[in-house]
Design a protein around this motif. Structure first.
Motif, mmCIF file in Angstrom:
data_model
loop_
_atom_site.group_PDB
_atom_site.id
_atom_site.type_symbol
_atom_site.label_atom_id
_atom_site.label_comp_id
_atom_site.label_asym_id
_atom_site.label_seq_id
_atom_site.Cartn_x
_atom_site.Cartn_y
_atom_site.Cartn_z
ATOM 1 N N PRO A 52 0.843 -1.188 0.000
ATOM 2 C CA PRO A 52 0.000 0.000 0.000
ATOM 3 C C PRO A 52 0.879 1.239 0.000
ATOM 4 C CG PRO A 52 -0.594 -1.497 1.760
ATOM 5 C CD PRO A 52 0.711 -1.971 1.217
ATOM 6 N N SER B 195 -5.548 -2.317 -2.829
ATOM 7 C CA SER B 195 -4.324 -3.053 -3.138
ATOM 8 C C SER B 195 -3.107 -2.153 -3.012
ATOM 9 C CB SER B 195 -4.398 -3.587 -4.556
ATOM 10 O OG SER B 195 -4.306 -2.509 -5.455
ATOM 11 N N GLY B 196 -3.347 -0.896 -2.841
ATOM 12 C CA GLY B 196 -2.238 0.032 -2.797
ATOM 13 C C GLY B 196 -1.758 0.392 -4.183
ATOM 14 N N ALA B 197 -2.334 -0.225 -5.175
ATOM 15 C CA ALA B 197 -1.868 0.025 -6.526
ATOM 16 C C ALA B 197 -2.661 1.159 -7.168
ATOM 17 C CB ALA B 197 -2.035 -1.234 -7.356
#
Lengths: 288, 185
Positions: free
Chosen positions: B12, B157-159
């Protein structure tokens, strides 16, 4: 020569000034590999990572982790102590409760703080309570620093590594840092020139979820709540790890003159119309 | 389907706000030729080949996995060393937020991802200031562009969205690669 690969949940861009493209290619490949191994060790989502093993571990059990994870945990512990607990990686439990991280490995509610993480000897970690860690606030900066070190070992004297806005530049040439002008997307505004320094930014904490509610990934470790701030905080520091970690300290304290900045040779830039900090989301469960 | 060297999971991360490079809207990182050489330095031959999969089979595959970043028919390069196939490179594109990201995915002979390289990135690279308040400082009252809340911001997802689409794209290529290998035999 510039390359980009997807790592750390973002795109990592490496730029080196070198005429020898073959050497540049090898150096950059090694730097990307270094980032990949740090990603693998500290990913929250990968069940095999050091971090996941640590999160699953019972209190009191010594866990062996690789040198990178151990180093990051040491730095996190130091910053936790120096910020009087404001910087805290043991907030994954709150992020899980808020639905911002998936519950993994049967760990639902780690309620301990970073102080409950003991680092008895190099490569060994022991939890003293049900701490549930997320290294997202520090590992990206660490990975950028590590990649820079690899490039320098290859004799590259000038370049930059940028992991989605957490960046570090090195070498004799100052590099202009730009932000996009929202009025004119094709134009860039020059923010600063960066030379042998790192810059990280935390901002835009509002995350629109499917439900239409806004949540933030910035956790107030004392209240165990996600905090939404309208501001964007940039920190300039000697290393990207520090820049990355200190943005959280500044965003949470609301203090661009936080003493930890000067102590670490850093400075902060607060960009935002409001400095009010709003708390939202339901109260996280705190185990007795 | 495991991508060993390309971890789907992500740390994250905080949202991103600052630009590093001027003119980061269409960055050309690598030419196809340079990417091939980087990904398989010991190859002796790169040969464009066609997929053995029919377009119907490809459609079936995409109907099953519903790719988030758009579905395209990738270009396929067979990588050989002294006549023996040592891997493949798929040249593909995904829609990041709004624009196409060209990327190359190298797959080893054993079907694992060896490397992913971005070739061309036409988006703003996540560098633009995402904070609407911050934008307002520049925009003033005349702003008509709605702030894209949550758009590309570090999320579950932190993406970033772009990165997630690329991750999905690589996952699709792996499935396609396996299906194509089956279709070839």
């Amino acid at each position: 020569m510039r390359r980009a690969q997807p790592w750390l949940g973002t795109f990592v861009e490496i730029d080196v000034d070198l005429d020898d493209t073959q050497l540049a290619g090898i150096a950059m490949g090694s730097a990307f590999e270094r980032i990949g191994s740090i990603h693998a060790a500290m990913s929250y989502h990968s069940p095999d990572s050091d971090l996941s093993r640590l999160n699953r571990a019972a209190a009191g059990v010594a866990i062996r982790v690789d040198a990178d994870t151990w180093t990051v945990l040491c730095m996190a512990a130091e910053l936790h102590a120096d910020s009087d607990g404001l910087f805290d990686c043991a907030i994954a439990g709150t992020l899980v409760l808020e639905g911002l991280l998936p519950a993994s490995g049967g760990v639902e509610s780690g309620s301990g703080t970073q102080a409950g993480i003991e680092l008895p000897e190099p490569g060994v970690v022991r939890k003293h309570c049900s701490s549930h860690l997320d290294l997202g606030g520090i590992a990206k900066g660490y990975a950028v620093d590590a990649a820079v070190a690899v490039l320098q070992r290859f004799g590259i004297t000038s370049g930059s590594v940028n992991a989605g806005g957490d960046m570090r530049v090195f070498g004799p040439v100052p590099r202009p840092i730009h932000v996009r002008d929202p009025r004119e997307p094709s134009r860039l505004l020059r923010l600063a020139d960066l030379q042998d320094a790192a810059l990280a930014t935390s901002g835009g904490y509002f995350v629109r979820r499917d439900t239409g509610t806004a949540k933030s990934a910035l956790v107030d470790p004392f209240r165990r709540q996600c905090v939404a701030t309208d501001a964007s905080v940039s920190v300039l520091a000697p290393t990207c790890l520090l820049a990355d970690a200190l943005t959280k300290v500044v965003a949470l304290s609301g203090d661009v003159y936080h003493p930890l900045l000067a102590a670490r040779g850093a400075q902060a830039l607060w960009l935002g119309a409001e400095t009010t900090v709003r708390h939202q989301g339901r109260q996280a469960r705190i185990a007795g | 389907m495991q991508a060993n060297r390309f971890l789907i999971a992500a740390l994250p991360v905080a949202a991103i706000a600052v630009a590093a490079a001027p003119g980061a809207y269409a960055v050309e990182y690598l030419s196809v030729g340079a990417a091939l050489k980087l990904m398989f330095p010991d190859a002796t031959d790169f040969a464009p080949v066609s997929l053995a999969l029919t377009i119907e089979q490809l459609r079936d595959l995409d109907a099953r996995i519903r790719p988030s970043g758009g579905a395209r028919v990738p270009r396929v390069i067979e990588v050989r060393r002294d006549g023996r196939e040592i891997g493949r490179v798929y040249l593909d594109g995904v829609i990041g937020k709004t624009e196409l990201i060209d990327y190359a995915t190298a797959i080893d002979a054993d079907g694992r991802v060896r490397q992913v390289e971005i070739l061309t990135y036409r988006e703003s690279h996540g560098y633009e200031v995402r904070n609407p308040r911050w934008r307002q400082q520049f925009v003033g009252k005349g702003v008509t562009t709605p702030p894209a809340l949550g758009d590309g911001i570090a999320n579950i997802s932190g993406a970033t969205l772009s990165c997630r689409h690329l991750t999905d794209g690589v996952r699709r290529l792996l499935m396609l690669h396996a299906a194509d290998a089956a279709a070839r035999t």
